[in-house]
Design an enzyme around this catalytic site. Structure first.
Site, PDB file in Angstrom:
ATOM      1  N   HIS A   8      37.804  32.272  70.645  1.00 48.53           N
ATOM      2  CA  HIS A   8      37.788  31.316  71.432  1.00 48.53           C
ATOM      3  C   HIS A   8      36.885  30.247  70.752  1.00 48.53           C
ATOM      4  CE1 HIS A   8      33.797  32.917  70.855  1.00 48.53           C
ATOM      5  NE2 HIS A   8      33.420  31.523  71.372  1.00 48.53           N
ATOM      6  N   GLU A  44      28.516  29.479  80.585  1.00 44.34           N
ATOM      7  CA  GLU A  44      29.696  29.674  80.086  1.00 44.34           C
ATOM      8  C   GLU A  44      31.761  30.081  81.405  1.00 44.34           C
ATOM      9  OE1 GLU A  44      29.336  32.329  76.947  1.00 44.34           O
ATOM     10  OE2 GLU A  44      30.820  33.406  76.870  1.00 44.34           O
ATOM     11  N   GLN A  55      36.454  28.766  75.750  1.00 46.59           N
ATOM     12  CA  GLN A  55      34.917  28.425  76.372  1.00 46.59           C
ATOM     13  C   GLN A  55      34.335  27.390  76.404  1.00 46.59           C
ATOM     14  OE1 GLN A  55      32.164  29.755  73.777  1.00 46.59           O
ATOM     15  NE2 GLN A  55      32.003  31.288  74.611  1.00 46.59           N
ATOM     16  N   HIS A  79      32.386  25.035  68.692  1.00 46.46           N
ATOM     17  CA  HIS A  79      32.119  26.146  67.295  1.00 46.46           C
ATOM     18  C   HIS A  79      33.053  26.668  67.489  1.00 46.46           C
ATOM     19  CE1 HIS A  79      29.818  28.280  70.337  1.00 46.46           C
ATOM     20  NE2 HIS A  79      30.711  29.231  70.268  1.00 46.46           N
ATOM     21  N   GLU A 129      31.279  31.750  64.719  1.00 49.44           N
ATOM     22  CA  GLU A 129      30.513  31.993  65.201  1.00 49.44           C
ATOM     23  C   GLU A 129      31.722  33.376  65.066  1.00 49.44           C
ATOM     24  OE1 GLU A 129      31.097  32.159  69.541  1.00 49.44           O
ATOM     25  OE2 GLU A 129      29.226  33.886  70.046  1.00 49.44           O
TER      26      GLU A 129
END
Ligand code: CO
Length: 133
Positions: A8, A44, A55, A79, A129
């Site tokens: 994502h 989210e 996301q 991110h 992430e």
């Protein structure tokens, strides 16, 4: 290659409903999954793009990392989530290559995943992430 997919791209927004409405209107996007992660102070919405997600992420309380990001930098890219087969092994490889972990060990993420965050300092300015499904 340890990274198997872009899981994502996370975008920090002030108003989750407004952001969802925009993606629906502009792109015909549909919400695939919604979740509030209390431990992270975020809500989210995941919009599917092929095998990846956008996301959209909003804060649920003032001390959440997303709230701090919005205050400091405003809305926008927060991110990148990279999918991996083994979160711990990927984390170890990144640390060996000079990265700085934020999480000391993999932990539960949304959608039942196992995740770990790596600090942007040490990864050329991008909060990363690692996502194991
Ligand atoms: Co994420």
């Amino acid at each position: 290659m340890i990274l198997t997919e872009i899981d994502h791209v996370a975008i920090a927004v002030h108003d989750l409903e407004a952001a969802i409405a925009y993606y629906e209107q502009a792109f015909g996007a549909q919400v695939h999954h919604r979740e509030t992660v209390d431990s992270d102070g975020v809500e989210e919405a995941l919009l599917k793009v092929a095998d990846s997600y956008i996301q959209l992420t909003a804060a649920t309380r003032p001390d959440s990392p997303i709230a701090k990001h919005l205050e400091k930098r405003g809305e926008g890219l927060h991110h990148i989530g990279y999918r991996v087969d083994d979160c711990q092994a990927a984390m170890d490889a990144m640390i060996a290559a000079g990265a700085r972990p934020i999480d000391q060990a993999p932990r539960p993420g949304s959608r039942g995943t196992t995740v770990a965050f790596i600090h942007p300092k040490g990864s050329f300015g991008t909060l990363i992430e690692l996502v194991e499904e």
